[in-house]
Design an enzyme around this catalytic site. Structure first.
Site, PDB file in Angstrom:
ATOM      1  N   HIS A  54       7.475  -2.625   2.424  1.00  0.00           N
ATOM      2  CA  HIS A  54       6.525  -1.740   2.599  1.00  0.00           C
ATOM      3  C   HIS A  54       6.874  -0.223   3.002  1.00  0.00           C
ATOM      4  CE1 HIS A  54       5.520  -2.277   7.127  1.00  0.00           C
ATOM      5  NE2 HIS A  54       6.729  -2.305   7.116  1.00  0.00           N
ATOM      6  N   HIS A  55       8.320  -0.141   3.446  1.00  0.00           N
ATOM      7  CA  HIS A  55       9.143   1.149   3.838  1.00  0.00           C
ATOM      8  C   HIS A  55       9.514   1.643   2.514  1.00  0.00           C
ATOM      9  CE1 HIS A  55       8.454   0.558   8.223  1.00  0.00           C
ATOM     10  NE2 HIS A  55       9.166  -0.293   8.138  1.00  0.00           N
ATOM     11  N   ALA A  56       9.561   1.106   1.426  1.00  0.00           N
ATOM     12  CA  ALA A  56      10.143   1.848   0.259  1.00  0.00           C
ATOM     13  C   ALA A  56       9.334   2.490  -0.382  1.00  0.00           C
ATOM     14  CB  ALA A  56      10.642   0.689  -0.801  1.00  0.00           C
ATOM     15  N   ASN A 103       4.918   3.213   5.287  1.00  0.00           N
ATOM     16  CA  ASN A 103       4.868   4.653   4.918  1.00  0.00           C
ATOM     17  C   ASN A 103       4.909   4.590   3.355  1.00  0.00           C
ATOM     18  OD1 ASN A 103       7.447   3.562   5.899  1.00  0.00           O
ATOM     19  ND2 ASN A 103       8.458   5.107   4.855  1.00  0.00           N
TER      20      ASN A 103
END
Ligand SMILES: [Zn+2]
Length: 674
Positions: A184-186, A229
């Protein structure tokens, strides 16, 4: 439940239609359920689980390095579910979970979210030397690489896609992908935060494109303790994907360390209103907080959005025991949240593992999610109360989201006091009070002549005309009175005929006037009409209290001074006690903390001020305040504490009126006698 059904074999399961006919005494061949009938096949449909041990190949170059994104994470999660008897190493027809195949994501699928440059960057690592990988790690944002990383990232992403597709096509009723590296941060153009490809985002995009008839709207619920993000960015302008994230935020200080996860970021363009951030202000958030946010924001918005598919970005770093997340969510809370989400989208829920760095905590938390997916009722919760931080955060989110969701009303008031025909009721009430107090008791404005203060507090400080000569001086410091009314849910409109002003301060004013005391009455506004610069209510209150002390109280004749303060205004009085010599003439300080948490004097411990404060105060604190659970150290600096059954400054002022005024009379009599 499903396990048992499978053991008995499908032939022994009675179709619902037959059961219904028996119950209703209907014996004919008429159709009781014409459409959407639950068939035996539906009733025994299993949950799906995807796990591939090869995802453990992605590891730090130096295998003795201790990294939180530990390859054993997926093994431990799988093992927890296996040991509970729900899944086996080799596919077994009696298992509650159907093992689903893993596969690598294709270039075409990855490019649905990521840029070709980013794909290249990650794929290149397969052939890089050890030295180059080390250098790449140094310039990356919280990432490590070996030559297997790209393969594992494609495998995690492809497995997420395929597992999600199994839910959409009805092969399984719901599913859990135990995958790593997380995603989910990619962001579309760059990896980060232990994440290479954004598994959940690529899966969501793939479902929208592969099954346009079945999947038109997707809810992505992200309960990883960090803000996703990458996922937010992938769908920020997409009206068909609702992204809801609960995460530690702390003014952007918590990873990923930007303000991108703030509550005000709600999407853009066609996607405006399709991003819901619930940003926790601190660590230590627990079951009561998460359940509260689910009941007040997540589920109402999710029902209104009415998705065709729910994807859980299921990080377990908010779990109790995770040293990075430092929150307190227990396995039963994860089970309850999963079950709530299963009420949506015909039960089509797909959970994909994200973060979570305590091997023990992720095992028990993931097992709880797995149990909910297969239909085991969640265990009872022990903590059901939301903390003040959660209530405040949820209130803020509700107000922001009320612009986009009907269920969030009536919080956003579409009225602008800068328009000539719109007035803030607070200002009207204060003008009315000033006029009435003058008529009744000749109470007038107390001039505040310092520049910044005078603008802010015009009309807010009043005094009896002769307070300067009085021996007894009562100083009331409080917030605006309450307006009670049953607002119309669709328009926010209050009916004036059914709305009431509740102002217990007037009781104290009347009492002080009847007793012939001097009086200063200060109303602390929560917002200031016409002010464009930021207004810090607590700081302004502190300044105002010292200003009034220096310019009026200290110069007045009163030898018996009483402070009565409520709500946020108590901070002003506590600050005054610590910064001015009040011990000589102040007889008693009465503080009603209301909804505020108890605070005390901040002074050096050798000081005799805490002792004075303890002997000269009545401090009313709500019975649910933390202070009653664990005794405070250096108790005296908090004053003499009294437990109140009331939890707002206004209701404390009202209900303890008699006790307070009698106590003041008692002190004055004692004074006369001595
Ligand atoms: Zn995380």
């Amino acid at each position: 439940m499903d396990k048992k059904l499978a053991d008995d074999g499908p032939t022994t399961v009675t179709p619902w239609s037959v059961l219904l006919k028996k119950e209703n005494g209907v014996t004919g061949r008429e159709t009781l359920i014409s459409s959407g009938e639950i068939t035996t096949l539906e009733a025994i449909k299993k949950s799906g689980l995807c796990y591939d041990p090869r995802m453990r190949f992605h590891a730090t170059l130096n295998e003795v390095d201790d990294h939180p994104e530990d390859p054993r994470r997926v093994l431990r999660v799988f093992d927890a579910i296996r040991k509970a008897g729900y899944v086996s190493n080799t596919p077994n027809p009696t298992d509650a979970f159907l093992r689903l195949p893993s596969r690598e994501a294709t270039l075409e699928e990855l490019l649905r979210v990521h840029t070709p440059e980013m794909y290249e960057k990650i794929t290149k690592t397969e052939l890089m030397s050890r030295e180059d990988l080390t250098n790449l790690e140094k310039i990356s944002d919280s990432l490590y690489f070996n030559n297997e990383s790209a393969f594992c990232a494609r495998l995690a992403c492809g497995s997420a896609i395929e597992t999600c597709a199994a839910v959409v096509t009805g092969k399984v009723k719901n599913a859990f992908a135990v995958v790593r590296p997380p995603g989910h941060h990619a962001e579309p153009h760059k990896p980060g935060g232990f994440c290479l490809f954004n598994n959940v985002s690529v899966a969501a995009r793939s479902m929208l494109q592969r099954f346009p008839e079945k999947v038109k709207r997707i809810l992505i619920l992200d309960w990883d303790v960090h803000h996703g993000n990458g996922t937010q960015m992938a769908f920020y302008d997409d009206p068909n994907v609702l992204y809801i994230s609960l995460h530690r935020y702390e003014q952007g200080r918590f990873y990923p360390g930007t303000v991108y996860g703030r509550a005000e970021n709600c999407g853009e363009g066609a996607g405006l209103g399709r991003t819901v951030n619930i940003p926790w202000p601190c660590s230590g958030m627990g079951d009561g907080d998460y359940i509260y946010a689910f009941q007040r924001v997540v589920m109402p918005i999710a029902y209104e959005f009415n998705p065709d598919l729910v994807i859980i970005s299921s990080g377990f770093d908010a779990a109790a025991g995770d040293h990075i997340g430092q929150c307190l969510v227990t396995p039963p809370a994860y089970a309850h949240m999963t079950q709530m989400l299963m009420g949506l989208a015909d039960g089509k829920v797909f959970a994909s593992l994200e973060g979570g760095y305590s091997l023990d905590a992720i095992s028990v938390s993931a097992l709880a999610v797995a149990q909910s997916l297969i239909g085991v009722p969640p265990s009872r919760l022990h903590t059901v109360y939301a903390s003040k931080h959660a209530v405040e955060t949820v209130d803020m989110v509700t107000e922001i989201q009320s612009k986009f969701w009907r269920c969030m009303r009536p919080k956003f008031i579409p009225a602008n006091p800068e328009n000539a025909h719109v007035s803030r009721l607070h200002d009207i009430i204060r003008s009315y009070q000033a006029k009435k107090l003058f008529e009744d008791w000749k109470i007038t404005n107390l001039p505040i002549l310092r520049d910044s203060l005078s603008e802010t507090f015009a009309n807010q400080a009043l005094c009896s005309h002769d307070f300067f000569q009085k021996d007894v001086l009562i100083i009331l410091i409080h917030e605006a009175p309450l307006i009670l009314g049953d607002g119309r849910k669709d328009s926010n409109a209050l009916k004036p005929s059914d709305s009431y002003l509740v102002d217990p301060v007037s009781l104290y004013i009347e009492w002080a006037m009847q007793q012939n005391f001097g009086l200063i009455d200060i109303n602390i506004p929560e917002v200031v009409t016409g002010e464009n610069k930021p207004y810090d209510m607590v700081e302004e209150t502190k300044k105002l209290c010292t200003y009034i002390w220096d310019n009026y109280i200290e110069l007045a004749s009163a030898k018996n001074i009483f402070f009565i303060a409520s709500g946020k205004a108590v901070e002003g009085v506590i600050n005054l006690i610590a910064s001015r010599n009040v011990m000589k003439n102040v007889r008693c300080v009465v503080n009603f903390f209301g909804s505020e948490s108890l605070t005390g004097l901040k002074t050096a411990s050798e000081d005799d001020l805490p002792g004075w404060y303890f002997r000269h105060s009545l401090i009313f604190v709500k019975s649910t305040d933390e202070c009653w659970k664990k005794p405070k150290k250096n108790k005296r600096r908090y004053g003499r504490l009294i437990q109140s059954e009331h939890d707002s400054g206004t209701s404390m002022l009202e209900h303890h009126y008699r006790a307070v005024t009698q106590y003041v009379s008692h002190l004055l009599k004692k004074n006369d006698a001595s």
